[in-house]
Design an enzyme around this catalytic site. Structure first.
Site, PDB file in Angstrom:
ATOM      1  N   ASN A 135      -0.121  -7.846  -9.653  1.00 61.27           N
ATOM      2  CA  ASN A 135       0.338  -7.871  -8.255  1.00 61.27           C
ATOM      3  C   ASN A 135      -0.054  -9.193  -7.616  1.00 61.27           C
ATOM      4  O   ASN A 135       0.745  -9.830  -6.931  1.00 61.27           O
ATOM      5  CB  ASN A 135      -0.291  -6.726  -7.449  1.00 61.27           C
ATOM      6  CG  ASN A 135       0.005  -5.376  -8.062  1.00 61.27           C
ATOM      7  OD1 ASN A 135       0.902  -5.265  -8.885  1.00 61.27           O
ATOM      8  ND2 ASN A 135      -0.738  -4.363  -7.671  1.00 61.27           N
ATOM      9  N   ASP A 136      -1.300  -9.581  -7.830  1.00 63.95           N
ATOM     10  CA  ASP A 136      -1.749 -10.865  -7.296  1.00 63.95           C
ATOM     11  C   ASP A 136      -1.369 -12.027  -8.211  1.00 63.95           C
ATOM     12  O   ASP A 136      -1.037 -13.102  -7.737  1.00 63.95           O
ATOM     13  CB  ASP A 136      -3.264 -10.848  -7.066  1.00 63.95           C
ATOM     14  CG  ASP A 136      -3.619 -10.101  -5.788  1.00 63.95           C
ATOM     15  OD1 ASP A 136      -2.920 -10.330  -4.777  1.00 63.95           O
ATOM     16  OD2 ASP A 136      -4.557  -9.302  -5.802  1.00 63.95           O
ATOM     17  N   GLU A 182      -6.295 -12.221 -12.231  1.00 63.60           N
ATOM     18  CA  GLU A 182      -5.210 -12.168 -11.256  1.00 63.60           C
ATOM     19  C   GLU A 182      -5.028 -13.511 -10.545  1.00 63.60           C
ATOM     20  O   GLU A 182      -4.216 -13.650  -9.652  1.00 63.60           O
ATOM     21  CB  GLU A 182      -5.432 -11.033 -10.243  1.00 63.60           C
ATOM     22  CG  GLU A 182      -6.809 -10.985  -9.624  1.00 63.60           C
ATOM     23  CD  GLU A 182      -7.044  -9.734  -8.763  1.00 63.60           C
ATOM     24  OE1 GLU A 182      -6.085  -9.087  -8.341  1.00 63.60           O
ATOM     25  OE2 GLU A 182      -8.227  -9.432  -8.516  1.00 63.60           O
ATOM     26  N   ARG A 215       3.178 -11.289  -1.724  1.00 67.22           N
ATOM     27  CA  ARG A 215       3.612  -9.973  -2.233  1.00 67.22           C
ATOM     28  C   ARG A 215       3.990  -9.000  -1.122  1.00 67.22           C
ATOM     29  O   ARG A 215       4.558  -7.948  -1.370  1.00 67.22           O
ATOM     30  CB  ARG A 215       2.511  -9.374  -3.126  1.00 67.22           C
ATOM     31  CG  ARG A 215       1.243  -9.034  -2.391  1.00 67.22           C
ATOM     32  CD  ARG A 215       0.121  -8.721  -3.372  1.00 67.22           C
ATOM     33  NE  ARG A 215      -0.150  -7.296  -3.463  1.00 67.22           N
ATOM     34  CZ  ARG A 215      -1.247  -6.784  -4.012  1.00 67.22           C
ATOM     35  NH1 ARG A 215      -2.158  -7.572  -4.556  1.00 67.22           N
ATOM     36  NH2 ARG A 215      -1.441  -5.492  -4.064  1.00 67.22           N
ATOM     37  N   HIS A 238       0.811  -1.203   0.000  1.00 69.54           N
ATOM     38  CA  HIS A 238       0.000   0.000   0.000  1.00 69.54           C
ATOM     39  C   HIS A 238       0.859   1.274   0.000  1.00 69.54           C
ATOM     40  O   HIS A 238       0.616   2.209  -0.764  1.00 69.54           O
ATOM     41  CB  HIS A 238      -0.934   0.014   1.216  1.00 69.54           C
ATOM     42  CG  HIS A 238      -1.568   1.336   1.424  1.00 69.54           C
ATOM     43  ND1 HIS A 238      -2.630   1.759   0.651  1.00 69.54           N
ATOM     44  CD2 HIS A 238      -1.253   2.359   2.237  1.00 69.54           C
ATOM     45  CE1 HIS A 238      -2.939   2.978   1.003  1.00 69.54           C
ATOM     46  NE2 HIS A 238      -2.128   3.366   1.969  1.00 69.54           N
ATOM     47  N   ARG A 298     -13.510  -0.669 -10.107  1.00 74.05           N
ATOM     48  CA  ARG A 298     -13.484  -2.051  -9.618  1.00 74.05           C
ATOM     49  C   ARG A 298     -14.396  -2.188  -8.411  1.00 74.05           C
ATOM     50  O   ARG A 298     -14.342  -1.363  -7.500  1.00 74.05           O
ATOM     51  CB  ARG A 298     -12.047  -2.426  -9.231  1.00 74.05           C
ATOM     52  CG  ARG A 298     -11.949  -3.802  -8.618  1.00 74.05           C
ATOM     53  CD  ARG A 298     -10.521  -4.213  -8.398  1.00 74.05           C
ATOM     54  NE  ARG A 298      -9.939  -3.579  -7.241  1.00 74.05           N
ATOM     55  CZ  ARG A 298      -8.685  -3.770  -6.851  1.00 74.05           C
ATOM     56  NH1 ARG A 298      -7.881  -4.542  -7.564  1.00 74.05           N
ATOM     57  NH2 ARG A 298      -8.208  -3.182  -5.781  1.00 74.05           N
ATOM     58  N   CYS A 345      -3.542  -3.622 -14.927  1.00 71.31           N
ATOM     59  CA  CYS A 345      -3.552  -2.573 -13.916  1.00 71.31           C
ATOM     60  C   CYS A 345      -2.664  -2.916 -12.718  1.00 71.31           C
ATOM     61  O   CYS A 345      -2.595  -2.182 -11.755  1.00 71.31           O
ATOM     62  CB  CYS A 345      -4.972  -2.281 -13.453  1.00 71.31           C
ATOM     63  SG  CYS A 345      -5.814  -3.736 -12.817  1.00 71.31           S
ATOM     64  N   ARG A 384      -9.601   1.800  -7.273  1.00 69.15           N
ATOM     65  CA  ARG A 384      -9.701   0.830  -6.160  1.00 69.15           C
ATOM     66  C   ARG A 384     -10.721   1.373  -5.159  1.00 69.15           C
ATOM     67  O   ARG A 384     -10.377   2.167  -4.285  1.00 69.15           O
ATOM     68  CB  ARG A 384      -8.353   0.690  -5.454  1.00 69.15           C
ATOM     69  CG  ARG A 384      -7.270  -0.024  -6.242  1.00 69.15           C
ATOM     70  CD  ARG A 384      -6.018  -0.174  -5.389  1.00 69.15           C
ATOM     71  NE  ARG A 384      -5.093  -1.162  -5.916  1.00 69.15           N
ATOM     72  CZ  ARG A 384      -4.072  -0.878  -6.715  1.00 69.15           C
ATOM     73  NH1 ARG A 384      -3.840   0.367  -7.082  1.00 69.15           N
ATOM     74  NH2 ARG A 384      -3.271  -1.849  -7.135  1.00 69.15           N
TER      75      ARG A 384
HETATM   76  C1  PEP Z   1      -3.393  -6.549  -8.742  1.00 73.51           C
HETATM   77  O1  PEP Z   1      -3.572  -7.523  -8.012  1.00 73.51           O
HETATM   78  O2  PEP Z   1      -2.534  -6.509  -9.640  1.00 73.51           O
HETATM   79  C2  PEP Z   1      -4.194  -5.320  -8.580  1.00 73.51           C
HETATM   80  C3  PEP Z   1      -4.122  -4.348  -9.443  1.00 73.51           C
HETATM   81  O3  PEP Z   1      -5.002  -5.228  -7.492  1.00 73.51           O
HETATM   82  P1  PEP Z   1      -4.538  -4.927  -5.985  1.00 73.51           P
HETATM   83  O4  PEP Z   1      -3.105  -4.462  -6.040  1.00 73.51           O
HETATM   84  O5  PEP Z   1      -5.480  -3.896  -5.493  1.00 73.51           O
HETATM   85  O6  PEP Z   1      -4.706  -6.274  -5.369  1.00 73.51           O
HETATM   86 MG    MG Z   2      -5.367  -7.765  -6.795  1.00 75.34          MG
END
Ligand code: PEP
Ligand code: MG
Length: 576
Positions: A459-460, A436, A470, A194, A337, A507, A301
C-alpha cells in the site's frame, strides 16, 4: 440502448460481494443556524430542555451499547459527553441568553457552545484542550435534536441497509451493527483506504471513491451493487434488480464452493506450499480469519488499539489484546506490527503538529524511536504476551539499517527489564520489518542480515515508488500494482530475502488480489496476508497453478513495458 445508465454508478471495487437493499445516507452536514427573535420565551426554554432530555436518553443508549460491544474504555467517551450535557454552566448560559436576547434556542446554544470550545482550545493543559472535541460533539447532537434532524446511530440500526456515506471513520466502522449493514458506498477513498480495508475485514461488499454518491441517493432509495466489479444502480429497473438477485445467488454459491478449501493447504499442483494469512485490526477480527481458513495472522495493525480514545492504552490493556489474538490462533504464526501512527492515522491525544507531507513525516517507527516511552510500553506488552502463542514482531516504515538496530536495542533493553523483574517471555520469537519504502527495498540484502523476515507493505510501497498518494481518488488511475517498477521492486525484495535465507511475506492489499496471485507466486513470495474475505479465493487460485510455470511467466512478465501488457500477459499465461 442499455437500460438504466442514468442511475448507474461506478468506481473502485473495494470489497467483494453483491448488495441489494434500502439506502441509508449517513453524512455529517454543516448545520445552518440563523438567529431569529422569539415571542414565547417559556416555550423556547421548554424546547431547549426537551432537547437536553432527548440527548441524554440517546447518549445513555449509545453508552450502554458501546459498553457491551466495545468495552469500558471505548464507552468512556460517551460518559464524558454525558458530563458535558449535565454541566449547569452550559445550560444556564443558554437559558439566560434565550431570556435576555429573546432569541431562538438553536442560536443561543450555538453561541454558548462556540464560546466553550474556544475557551477549552486555548488551555495549556493538553487534556483540557481535548475536551473541546467532546463539547463540539455534544453540541452538534443537541443542535440536531433541537432542529429535528435525524441522528443516525450505526450501533443500533434496526433494519438492514446499504450505507451511503462520504467516508466512514474508524469509530463508525468499529461501533456499527454489522448484521444490519448490507454494504457501503462512499464518496471518497481508494482500495487501500481505511473504509475499504474495513469493508473487507467485515466481509461486506463495498464501492469507494464514487465522488458524489451521497448527493445522488436519498434515504430509502433501492441500491444494488457489485463489489467485485465496482458497479451499481440507484433505484434499478425490474430487469436490473433481477440481474443482481441472480448475481447474488451465484456469488453466494461460489463462496459456498470455496468453503471446501477452508482446511486445505495452500499448495500448487507441483507441490510449492505457501502460507495464506489474514490481516486484522482488532482481536475480534481473528474470528473471520479462522472462519475463512487463515493459516496465521500476517499483519495485526495495532494502531486501532490507540485510536478512538482520549489517552494511550496501558501496558495491561495491550497485553490483554495481544494475548487474546495469540491464544485464539494457537500455534499458528501471528505477526504483530508495532505502532504505525501518523500519515492517514491520527492520535489526537499525541498532539502531533500539522505537517505538509504527513506520509513523509513524523510517523510509525520514527515516532516510536523518539517516544521510547510509548514504544517500550508496547514492547513490554508484546513480550509478556509472547508465551501465549507464536508471536512475531514487525517494525513498520523502516528506511535504514540504523532504525532496525535502534529498535532492536530498545527491544533488548525491554528484555533486560523483564529479566530483572523475573517476568516470563518467549526466547524464540522472530523479529521482522515491513518493506514499504523504496530505500529499504534497495538495501534489502543488508537489511535481510539484521532481521528474521520481511513483509512487503505494497500500500505504501506503491505510493512511495510511483509518487502517488494512496488516498487521492483524483490520481487513483496512477495507483497501479501491475506497474513494471512495482513488480521489479517486489522481485528485488524477495530475492534479497531468499539470498540471505530469510522468508518474505506481503501484507499490503496486493497480496489479496486474485489477479496478482500468479505473479506473486512466481516471484517466490512465501506468505500472502490479506483481508479474511480474500483468503479462500486466493487459495483456490494457488491450488490450480503450477509454481514452475508461474516462475517462468513472472520472469517474462516483468519485462513488459506497461501495466496493461503485464496484466494481459498474466491472464493469457494462466489460461493456456
Ligand atoms: C502497507 O503499507 O502496505 C501496509 C500493509 O500498511 P498500512 O496499510 O497499514 O499502511
Ligand atoms: Mg504501510
Amino acid at each position: 440502448m442499455s437500460k438504466g445508465v442514468h442511475n448507474m454508478f461506478k468506481a473502485t471495487a473495494a470489497s467483494p460481494g453483491i448488495a441489494i437493499g434500502k439506502a441509508l445516507v449517513y453524512t455529517e452536514e454543516e448545520l445552518n443556524i440563523s438567529k431569529t427573535t422569539v415571542e414565547d420565551i417559556d416555550q423556547e426554554i421548554k424546547r431547549f430542555e426537551n432537547a437536553i432530555e432527548t440527548t441524554k436518553t440517546q447518549l445513555k443508549d449509545v453508552y450502554e451499547e458501546a459498553l457491551e460491544k466495545l468495552g469500558a474504555d471505548k464507552a468512556a467517551i460517551f460518559e464524558a459527553h454525558l458530563m458535558v450535557l449535565e454541566d449547569p454552566e452550559l445550560t444556564n448560559q443558554v437559558e439566560n441568553k434565550i431570556k435576555e436576547e429573546k432569541i431562538n434556542a438553536e442560536f443561543a446554544l450555538k453561541e454558548v457552545i462556540d464560546g466553550f470550545i474556544a475557551i477549552f482550545e486555548s488551555m495549556d493543559d493538553e487534556y483540557m484542550r481535548e475536551r473541546a472535541a467532546d463539547i463540539r460533539d455534544v453540541g452538534t447532537r443537541m443542535l440536531k435534536n433541537l432542529m429535528g434532524i435525524e441522528i443516525v446511530n450505526l450501533a443500533s440500526l434496526s433494519e438492514e441497509v446499504v450505507l451511503v456515506a462520504h467516508d466512514l471513520t474508524p469509530s463508525d466502522t468499529a461501533t456499527m451493527n454489522k448484521d444490519k449493514v448490507l454494504g457501503f458506498v462512499t464518496d471518497i477513498g481508494g482500495r487501500t483506504s481505511h473504509t475499504a480495508i474495513m469493508a473487507r475485514s467485515l466481509e461486506v461488499p463495498a464501492i469507494v471513491g464514487l465522488k458524489d454518491i451521497t448527493s445522488k441517493v436519498k434515504k430509502g432509495d433501492i441500491i444494488v451493487f457489485d463489489g467485485n466489479e465496482g458497479i451499481g444502480y440507484i433505484n434499478p429497473s425490474e430487469e436490473i434488480l433481477k440481474e443482481f438477485q441472480d448475481k447474488k445467488v451465484k456469488y453466494e454459491t461460489y463462496k459456498k464452493e470455496l468453503e471446501i478449501l477452508k482446511d486445505k493447504p495452500s499448495i500448487t499442483i507441483d507441490g510449492r506450499q505457501v502460507e495464506i494469512a489474514g490481516n486484522i485490526g482488532t482481536p475480534k477480527d481473528v474470528e473471520g480469519v479462522l472462519a475463512n481458513g487463515g493459516e496465521g495472522i500476517g499483519l495485526y495493525r495495532t494502531e486501532f488499539l490507540y485510536m478512538n480514545r482520549n489517552d494511550m492504552p496501558t501496558e495491561e490493556e495491550q497485553f490483554e489484546a495481544y494475548k487474546k489474538v495469540l491464544e485464539a490462533m494457537g500455534d499458528k504464526p501471528v505477526i504483530i506490527r508495532t505502532l504505525d501512527i501518523g500519515g492517514d492515522k491520527e492520535l489526537p491525544y499525541l498532539d502531533l503538529p500539522e505537517e505538509m507531507n504527513p506520509f513523509l513525516g513524523y510517523r510509525a517507527i520514527r515516532i516510536c524511536l523518539d517516544r521510547t516511552d510509548i514504544f517500550k510500553t508496547q514492547l513490554r506488552a508484546l513480550l509478556r504476551a509472547s508465551i501465549y502463542g507464536n508471536l512475531k514482531i514487525m517494525y513498520p516504515m523502516i528506511s535504514s539499517i540504523e532504525e532496525v538496530r535502534a529498535a532492536n536495542k530498545i527491544l533488548d533493553e525491554v528484555k533486560t527489564e523483564l529479566d530483572r523483574e523475573n517476568v516470563e517471555y518467549s526466547k524464540s520469537f522472530e523479529v521482522g520489518i515491513m518493506i514499504e519504502i523504496p530505500a529499504a527495498a534497495v538495501i534489502g540484502d543488508l537489511l535481510a542480515k539484521e532481521v528474521d523476515f520481511f513483509s512487503i507493505g505494497t500500500n505504501d510501497l506503491i505510493q512511495y515508488t510511483t509518487a502517488v498518494d494512496r488516498m487521492n481518488e483524483k490520481i487513483n488511475y496512477l495507483y497501479e500494482p501491475f506497474h513494471p517498477a512495482i513488480l521489479r521492486m517486489i522481485k528485488m525484495i524477495i530475492d534479497h530475502a531468499h539470498n540471505a535465507g530469510k522468508w518474505v511475506g506481503m501484507c499490503g492489499e496486493m497480496a489479496g488480489d486474485p489477479k496478482l496471485a500468479p505473479i506473486l507466486l512466481g516471484l517466490g513470495l512465501d506468505e500472502f496476508s490479506m483481508s479474511a474475505s480474500s483468503i479462500l479465493t486466493t487459495r483456490k487460485v494457488i491450488t490450480e497453478l503450477s509454481y514452475k510455470e508461474m516462475q517462468e511467466m513472472a520472469n517474462k512478465a516483468i519485462n513488459f513495458p506497461t501495466a496493461n501488457e503485464v496484466k494481459e500477459f498474466i491472464e493469457k499465461s494462466i489460461k493456456s
